[in-house]
Structure formats: C-alpha cells, structure tokens
Design a protein around this motif. Structure first.
Motif, short mmCIF file in Angstrom:
data_model
loop_
_atom_site.label_atom_id
_atom_site.label_comp_id
_atom_site.label_asym_id
_atom_site.label_seq_id
_atom_site.Cartn_x
_atom_site.Cartn_y
_atom_site.Cartn_z
N SER A 131 0.83 -1.20 0.00
CA SER A 131 0.00 0.00 0.00
C SER A 131 0.86 1.25 0.00
CB SER A 131 -0.93 0.00 1.22
OG SER A 131 -1.84 -1.09 1.15
N MET A 132 1.97 1.23 0.75
CA MET A 132 2.88 2.38 0.75
C MET A 132 3.46 2.59 -0.65
SD MET A 132 4.95 1.90 4.37
CE MET A 132 5.92 3.41 4.17
N ALA A 133 3.84 1.50 -1.31
CA ALA A 133 4.43 1.62 -2.64
C ALA A 133 3.42 2.17 -3.65
CB ALA A 133 4.96 0.27 -3.11
N TRP A 134 2.18 1.64 -3.61
CA TRP A 134 1.16 2.16 -4.52
C TRP A 134 0.90 3.64 -4.24
CZ3 TRP A 134 0.62 -0.28 -8.69
CH2 TRP A 134 0.47 -1.66 -8.77
N ALA A 135 0.83 4.02 -2.95
CA ALA A 135 0.58 5.42 -2.60
C ALA A 135 1.77 6.30 -2.98
CB ALA A 135 0.29 5.54 -1.11
N THR A 136 2.98 5.75 -2.89
CA THR A 136 4.17 6.50 -3.30
C THR A 136 4.12 6.80 -4.79
OG1 THR A 136 5.52 5.49 -1.56
CG2 THR A 136 6.70 6.41 -3.44
N LYS A 137 3.73 5.81 -5.58
CA LYS A 137 3.60 6.02 -7.02
C LYS A 137 2.50 7.04 -7.33
CE LYS A 137 5.40 1.63 -8.79
NZ LYS A 137 6.35 2.26 -9.76
N ARG A 138 1.39 6.94 -6.63
CA ARG A 138 0.30 7.88 -6.83
C ARG A 138 0.75 9.32 -6.56
NH1 ARG A 138 -4.71 7.85 -2.66
NH2 ARG A 138 -2.97 8.51 -1.34
N ALA A 139 1.57 9.49 -5.52
CA ALA A 139 2.02 10.83 -5.13
C ALA A 139 3.23 11.32 -5.90
CB ALA A 139 2.35 10.83 -3.63
N GLY A 140 3.91 10.42 -6.62
CA GLY A 140 5.15 10.80 -7.28
C GLY A 140 6.24 11.14 -6.27
N ALA A 141 6.23 10.43 -5.11
CA ALA A 141 7.12 10.76 -4.01
C ALA A 141 8.49 10.13 -4.12
CB ALA A 141 6.48 10.35 -2.68
N ALA A 142 8.72 9.27 -5.13
CA ALA A 142 10.02 8.64 -5.32
C ALA A 142 10.26 8.42 -6.81
CB ALA A 142 10.10 7.31 -4.58
N THR A 143 11.53 8.41 -7.19
CA THR A 143 11.89 8.11 -8.57
C THR A 143 11.91 6.61 -8.81
OG1 THR A 143 13.24 10.11 -8.66
CG2 THR A 143 13.64 8.44 -10.35
N THR A 144 12.46 5.86 -7.83
CA THR A 144 12.60 4.42 -7.95
C THR A 144 12.16 3.74 -6.67
OG1 THR A 144 14.52 4.70 -9.40
CG2 THR A 144 14.22 2.53 -8.42
N ILE A 145 11.45 2.64 -6.82
CA ILE A 145 11.03 1.82 -5.67
C ILE A 145 11.60 0.42 -5.85
CG2 ILE A 145 9.10 0.83 -4.40
CD1 ILE A 145 7.39 3.17 -5.38
N SER A 146 12.37 -0.04 -4.88
CA SER A 146 12.87 -1.41 -4.89
C SER A 146 12.24 -2.18 -3.75
CB SER A 146 14.40 -1.44 -4.77
OG SER A 146 14.81 -0.93 -3.51
N GLY A 147 12.30 -3.50 -3.85
CA GLY A 147 11.69 -4.31 -2.80
C GLY A 147 12.32 -5.67 -2.67
N TYR A 148 12.18 -6.23 -1.48
CA TYR A 148 12.69 -7.58 -1.22
C TYR A 148 11.78 -8.26 -0.21
CZ TYR A 148 15.29 -11.36 0.93
OH TYR A 148 15.65 -12.59 1.44
N ALA A 149 11.53 -9.56 -0.42
CA ALA A 149 10.85 -10.41 0.56
C ALA A 149 11.57 -11.75 0.58
CB ALA A 149 9.38 -10.60 0.19
N ARG A 150 11.57 -12.42 1.70
CA ARG A 150 12.28 -13.70 1.81
C ARG A 150 11.64 -14.77 0.93
NH1 ARG A 150 16.30 -13.40 5.19
NH2 ARG A 150 16.23 -12.02 7.02
N SER A 151 10.34 -14.70 0.75
CA SER A 151 9.64 -15.71 -0.03
C SER A 151 9.78 -15.43 -1.53
CB SER A 151 8.15 -15.72 0.35
OG SER A 151 7.39 -16.43 -0.60
N GLU A 152 10.25 -16.44 -2.25
CA GLU A 152 10.35 -16.30 -3.71
C GLU A 152 8.97 -16.08 -4.33
OE1 GLU A 152 11.49 -16.07 -7.59
OE2 GLU A 152 12.79 -16.00 -5.82
#
Length: 310
Positions: free
Chosen positions: A24-45
C-alpha cells in the motif's frame, strides 16, 4: 502535523517485506510521485514473483542488501520479531545519510532490537501507520489505505529534526495525518486502541468455536454485526499479532488487567440487576463511538461502510 505534499521526496525507496503495508505504501508512493525508484525484497520467492507481476516495485531483488543499495529511505515492513535480524543483515549495504523507518505496531522492542545495528551515518525513525485490513500479502495492498488515517512518528533520542520532518512529509504525501509520540506512550496507547481489541476479538471467536452447542453453520448464518467485526479483526495475520503481544508484553498486560477489572464490574452489575450502572456505562462508552465518527476515522453507514471494503 505535516500537510500533504505530492512531489518527489526521496529519490529511491526500498521496502524490506512486501505485504499489505509495504504494498500500500508503494502504490501510494507512485500515486504521489514521491520517489523516482522503488525497490523491494521479501524472503519468499513466491512473494517476490507476485510483486514483480503486480508492479508496485520498479525492481524486486533476490537479497535485502541489493534492495537497499543507494536507497535514500529504507522501510522495514517485516514482523516486529524479525526487525533486529533484518537490520543486522542490511546495515553494511546502507547508503551514508540514508533514513531507515519501521512500520511495526510496537516501538520499545523495535528500538531495542534495531538501533544497535544502525550505523553512525544512518538515521532511524520509528513510524506506525494506524491503518490496515484483515488481508495480508502483496495482493492486498492499495494506494488509498492511508488516506486520512493517522501515522504515529516515534523518534529516538537525539534524532535529526530535518530527517524527522522529511519522514512526516513522506507520510503526508501518502495521504496520512501524522503525530509524534514518545516510545513508552506509543506502546501504551496502541495497547488500548489496537492490541487489546485484537486479543478480545481472537478470544471471542475462540469462545464461539469452543461452544459446541452453537454449530459452525449457526455462527456463520446468524452472525450479528458485532460478531462479524470480531471475525474480521481475528482474521488478521497471526505471525504479526503473535510478535505484537510478545514484544509489547508490559503495556498489554497493564491494559488487559484494567479491562478485566471493568469486565468483572459489568459481570457483577448483570448478576445483581444493577441496570443503572449498565445504562450509565453504555452511555459513556457510546460517546466514544460518536467521537470516532466525528473525527473522520469511521462512518455511521450500515455495516460501517465495510460491506464494500477491501
């Protein structure tokens, strides 16, 4: 409280953990244009593959260190019990001057586990978005989750005021209202408004399950709104809530003790037929519900508007 700002705030944001809150934070970040790049990691493949398919991260990496490389803001969105280990894992890969925030609902335990691993040239700020649903996982996220909801900002001693202000600006860009609290007060407040209500909901649903004189079909078929709300709350992520209760033990037990005293008083009023006590008590507590609606934190629509909720 910071005003909502819709503009670039951080060049790169990295999310460690890719469930409901981070998604939800990532979607809201994109909506706001608050970051140029969003990266992510989770332990589960499987979670990483789902996130790649959904697209709320621009890059999904196979290690946490890769995700946080060159990130200006790192968001720890893992269960509270795992945050210390995650911070120890990524500390060597953090960019000098980077800010790390967590989104856990307990703060003293997080501070105790995380801050020893924070490098001297990295900032750490605790945050707690007071929003969520009973759903979990990357597919549960949506951009509107934080709109007009509170995010509590909890700062370590000596925190850089400019860094804290920028964190508040970021949450405001996501649609949230913000307020600052010290760590002990945060954990006590959240025990009252979140942790104990969840414990009661888990208990009530467990009681219904144990009363074999009430069949499963009757529980489902004849559920009134109150019990439906209990089941909604009790459907929350069990790993997260296990960690919450184990790491906010003191505040939870303090408020649970007070709850037990109140419950015994009501039990006695029912047994002795003290209708005046019951009426006065219910009248006083009813006013709290009205206050929540007036503050814009819920609605008085049928089913509290949850029939169409995600």
């Amino acid at each position: 409280m910071a005003e909502r700002i819709v503009s670039l705030i951080y060049d790169k944001i990295a999310f460690i953990g890719l469930g409901l809150i981070a998604g939800s934070m990532a979607w809201a970040t994109k909506r706001a244009g608050a970051a140029t790049t969003i990266s992510g990691y989770a332990r589960s493949e499987a979670t990483r593959e789902t996130t790649r398919r959904l697209g709320f991260c621009d890059v999904v990496t196979d290690t946490a260190a890769e995700a946080v490389a060159d990130a200006d803001l790192v968001v720890l969105a893992v269960p509270v019990g795992a945050m210390g280990a995650v911070m120890a894992e990524i500390k060597g890969a953090l960019k000098p001057g980077a800010t790390v925030i967590d989104v856990g609902s307990v703060k003293q335990a997080v501070f105790d586990e995380v801050t020893p691993h924070v490098p001297d040239n990295v900032h750490f700020v605790g945050t707690h978005p007071m929003a969520g649903t009973e759903h979990s996982g990357p597919e549960a996220g949506f951009a509107e989750l934080y709109d007009n909801r509170w995010t509590l900002i909890v700062t370590p001693e000596g925190a850089d005021a400019g860094v804290v202000d920028k964190v508040e600006q970021y949450w405001a860009a996501l649609g949230a209202m913000t307020d600052q609290m010290d760590v002990q007060h945060h954990d006590r407040v959240c025990a009252v408004v979140s942790h104990i209500p969840h414990l009661i909901a888990y208990t009530m649903v467990g009681v219904a399950d144990d009363l074999r004189r009430v069949t499963d079909s009757e529980v489902i078929k004849f559920s009134a709104a109150g019990f439906r709300d209990f089941t909604r709350i009790a459907a929350s992520d069990p790993t997260m809530w296990r960690d919450v209760f184990l790491t906010n033990k003191d505040a939870t037990l303090e408020i649970l003790g007070r709850f037990t005293e109140e419950l015994f008083a009501l039990q006695r009023a029912i047994r002795t037929g003290d209708g005046d006590h019951l009426f006065d008590y219910f009248t006083r507590t009813r006013a709290i519900r009205r206050g929540i609606i007036e503050a814009g934190q819920d609605t008085d629509a049928p089913d509290f508007g949850r029939g169409a909720a995600r």
